[in-house]
Write an enzyme that holds these catalytic residues in place. Structure first.
Site, PDB file in Angstrom:
ATOM      1  N   GLY A   1       0.679  -1.271   0.078  1.00 45.10           N
ATOM      2  CA  GLY A   1       0.096   0.037   0.029  1.00 45.10           C
ATOM      3  C   GLY A   1       0.927   1.265   0.012  1.00 45.10           C
ATOM      4  O   GLY A   1       2.056   1.133  -0.242  1.00 45.10           O
ATOM      5  N   ASN A   2       0.397   2.395   0.262  1.00 54.01           N
ATOM      6  CA  ASN A   2       1.045   3.553   0.454  1.00 54.01           C
ATOM      7  C   ASN A   2       0.145   4.376   1.452  1.00 54.01           C
ATOM      8  O   ASN A   2      -0.453   4.194   1.997  1.00 54.01           O
ATOM      9  CB  ASN A   2       1.181   4.292  -1.010  1.00 54.01           C
ATOM     10  N   HIS A   3       0.932   5.653   1.889  1.00 55.47           N
ATOM     11  CA  HIS A   3       0.631   6.516   2.873  1.00 55.47           C
ATOM     12  C   HIS A   3      -0.452   7.377   2.437  1.00 55.47           C
ATOM     13  O   HIS A   3      -0.784   8.128   3.424  1.00 55.47           O
ATOM     14  CB  HIS A   3       1.770   7.273   3.437  1.00 55.47           C
ATOM     15  N   SER A   4      -1.075   7.284   1.480  1.00 60.06           N
ATOM     16  CA  SER A   4      -2.240   8.442   1.070  1.00 60.06           C
ATOM     17  C   SER A   4      -3.360   8.121   1.882  1.00 60.06           C
ATOM     18  O   SER A   4      -3.707   7.104   2.183  1.00 60.06           O
ATOM     19  CB  SER A   4      -2.842   7.997  -0.194  1.00 60.06           C
TER      20      SER A   4
ATOM     21  N   ALA B   1      -3.899   7.701  -5.150  1.00 60.25           N
ATOM     22  CA  ALA B   1      -2.301   7.158  -5.069  1.00 60.25           C
ATOM     23  C   ALA B   1      -2.433   5.934  -5.410  1.00 60.25           C
ATOM     24  O   ALA B   1      -2.485   5.026  -4.558  1.00 60.25           O
ATOM     25  CB  ALA B   1      -1.815   7.478  -3.671  1.00 60.25           C
TER      26      ALA B   1
END
Ligand code: CTP
Length: 400
Positions: free
Chosen positions: A208-211, A275
Site C-alpha cells: 500500500g502507500n501512505h495516502s 495514489a
C-alpha cells in the site's frame, strides 16, 4: 446546501412569529449560521431568549440597547448575511421595505443588505388582498426580492382565507432551491478518485502507500458544494463523505480501474487524485505465507495506468484532471504526465515542499493547464487547496 451559510432572519410583529422558532431550528440543523432581528412588536409574540437560544447568537431588537449600551450596526448585519429572510413580514413592514423607510433595525438592515432577500408575509386576508399590499409586493419583487407566498387556512382573526405565513419547511425549501439555482456545477456529473490502493500479497498482507484520501475527499466535497452529482471512488480510508456524495469503495488498483471505467463515460469532470499502486503481485498466495527463507522476493507486474486509459477515452465534452506527486525535477515530470495522459490540468505536489504530501493536513500545489501555463499556490489546508483546484476547473468550464 445551507452548511456555513450566514442567514439573517428578520421577524415582525405577527402571530406567525411563533413559527420563527421552528424556522431557526431548521436552519441551524441544516448547518447555517443564524442571526435574528426582532422588531419591537415581534418581541411581544416571541421572546428574544427563545430565538437567541435556538440560533446560538444574541438577538437584535434595536439600534441601541440602553441597558447594555450596545449599538447594533445594521450595515454590518446586512453585509454579514449570505441570505436575508424576513418571516413573518407584516403589511406594515412590507410597506416600509417597498418605500425605503427604515425606522427600525430590521428595515435598516434590509436596506443595507446586498444579498438575496426572501420575504414571507403573514396577515389577515383583507389586509393581504388590499391593493396597497399587492402593490408593495409587486414593487419588492421588481427589486429582485423573492416572495414566499402565504397559504390559505384559518387565520388568527377566525376568518378563513389567504394570509397564513408559509410553513417553516416550505420557506427552507424555497431558500435551498434559491441557493441551488446559483451553483455553478448544478446537476453536472463529477467523478473523483481518492486514497491509496492495496495490492494483496496473501490473505493478510498487502502493498500500500501512505495516502490518507484527505485531498480527494476535500475535492469531492467542494464539487458537491458547487451543486455537482459526485461519484467518489476511494481506496481504503476511514474518512467519511457527505451523504449526498455517491461513494464507491474499492481496494486494489484493478478494482479502481473497473469502477472508473463504469463511471467515466457519464462524467463531465473527472479528478484523479488517488495514489494508485504502480505495481501489483503477479500471484496472490491463497494461504498466509510462512517465514522460511532469509531472503524473499515477490514478483510484481505493472498495474494499468487508469488516468492514461481515461485520457485516451476522453471526449471534447469531458475535462480530465490528474495529479503528479514528485520528488525530483518536479515541473518537467508534471508537464510530461499532462501531455502523455491527455489532461486538461495537472496538480503537482512535490514531497520536497514543506507542508505538502500524504499524511499532512496541508498541501502545496502548482497547477499546469494544457498550454503549460503555471499557477503556484501557497501552503494551505487541504480544504482550501480543494477550493483552488475547483476554481481552476471552473475557469475551464462555461458553467461558471
Ligand atoms: N494514476 C492512475 N493509475 C495508476 C497510477 C497513477 O490513474 N496506475 C494517476 C494518479 O491518480 C495521478 C496520476 O496518475 O492522478 C499521476 O500519478 P503519479 O503516481 O504521480 O505518477 P505515475 O503516472 O504513476 O508515474 P510515476 O510513479 O513513475 O511518477
Amino acid at each position: 446546501m445551507l452548511n456555513n451559510k450566514n442567514i439573517l432572519l428578520g421577524v415582525c410583529g405577527s402571530i406567525a412569529a411563533y413559527k420563527s422558532a421552528s424556522l431557526v431550528r431548521l436552519l441551524i440543523k441544516a448547518g447555517a449560521n443564524v442571526k435574528v432581528i426582532l422588531t419591537t412588536d415581534a418581541s411581544n409574540f416571541i421572546t428574544p431568549l427563545t430565538l437567541a437560544t435556538l440560533s446560538k447568537n444574541p438577538v437584535y431588537t434595536q439600534y441601541f440597547e440602553a441597558e447594555t449600551g450596545v449599538w447594533s450596526n445594521h450595515v454590518e448585519l446586512g453585509l454579514w448575511a449570505d441570505y436575508m429572510l424576513i418571516a413573518p413580514v407584516t403589511a406594515n413592514t412590507l410597506g416600509k421595505m417597498a418605500n425605503g423607510l427604515c425606522d427600525n433595525l430590521l428595515t435598516a438592515a434590509y436596506l443595507s443588505a446586498k444579498c438575496p432577500i426572501l420575504f414571507a408575509p403573514a396577515m389577515d386576508l383583507d389586509m393581504w388582498k388590499h391593493e396597497s399590499t399587492q402593490e408593495n409586493i409587486a414593487k419588492l419583487q421588481s427589486y429582485g426580492n423573492l416572495l414566499v407566498a402565504p397559504g390559505k387556512g384559518e387565520l388568527a382573526s377566525g376568518l378563513y382565507g389567504e394570509g397564513r405565513m408559509a410553513e417553516p419547511e416550505e420557506i427552507l425549501a424555497v431558500l435551498e432551491f434559491e441557493i441551488k439555482k446559483g451553483l455553478p456545477l448544478l446537476g453536472k456529473q463529477v467523478m473523483v478518485t481518492a486514497g491509496p490502493t492495496y495490492e494483496a500479497i496473501d490473505p493478510v498482507r498487502f502493498i500500500g502507500n501512505h495516502s490518507s484520501g484527505k485531498m480527494g475527499f476535500a475535492i469531492a466535497e467542494e464539487m458537491y458544494k458547487h451543486g455537482a452529482h459526485v461519484t467518489l471512488i476511494t481506496g481504503p480510508t476511514s474518512l467519511k463523505a457527505s451523504n449526498g456524495i455517491k461513494r464507491i469503495d474499492v481496494v486494489s488498483a484493478n478494482d479502481m480501474l473497473e469502477a472508473c471505467q463504469t463511471h467515466f463515460s457519464g462524467s463531465e469532470i473527472t479528478v484523479m487524485s488517488a495514489a494508485v499502486a504502480d505495481y501489483t503481485p503477479v500471484d496472490v498466495a491463497q494461504q498466509k505465507i510462512k517465514k522460511k527463507e532469509d531472503h524473499f522476493n515477490i514478483e510484481l507486474k505493472k498495474t494499468t495506468d487508469i488516468l492514461a486509459v481515461l485520457g485516451k477515452q476522453k471526449t471534447d465534452k469531458q475535462l480530465l484532471i490528474g495529479f503528479a506527486l514528485e520528488t525530483t525535477d518536479e515541473e518537467n515530470y508534471a508537464k510530461e504526465k499532462l501531455k502523455k495522459k491527455n489532461l486538461d490540468l495537472i496538480v503537482l505536489n512535490s514531497l520536497n515542499d514543506k507542508g505538502a504530501g500524504f499524511k499532512t493536513e496541508t498541501n502545496k500545489i502548482t497547477i499546469f493547464n494544457s498550454a503549460f501555463q503555471k499557477k503556484a499556490f501557497e501552503v494551505k489546508s487541504k480544504t482550501e487547496v480543494a477550493k483552488d483546484i475547483c476554481s481552476e476547473i471552473l475557469k475551464l468550464t462555461n458553467f461558471s
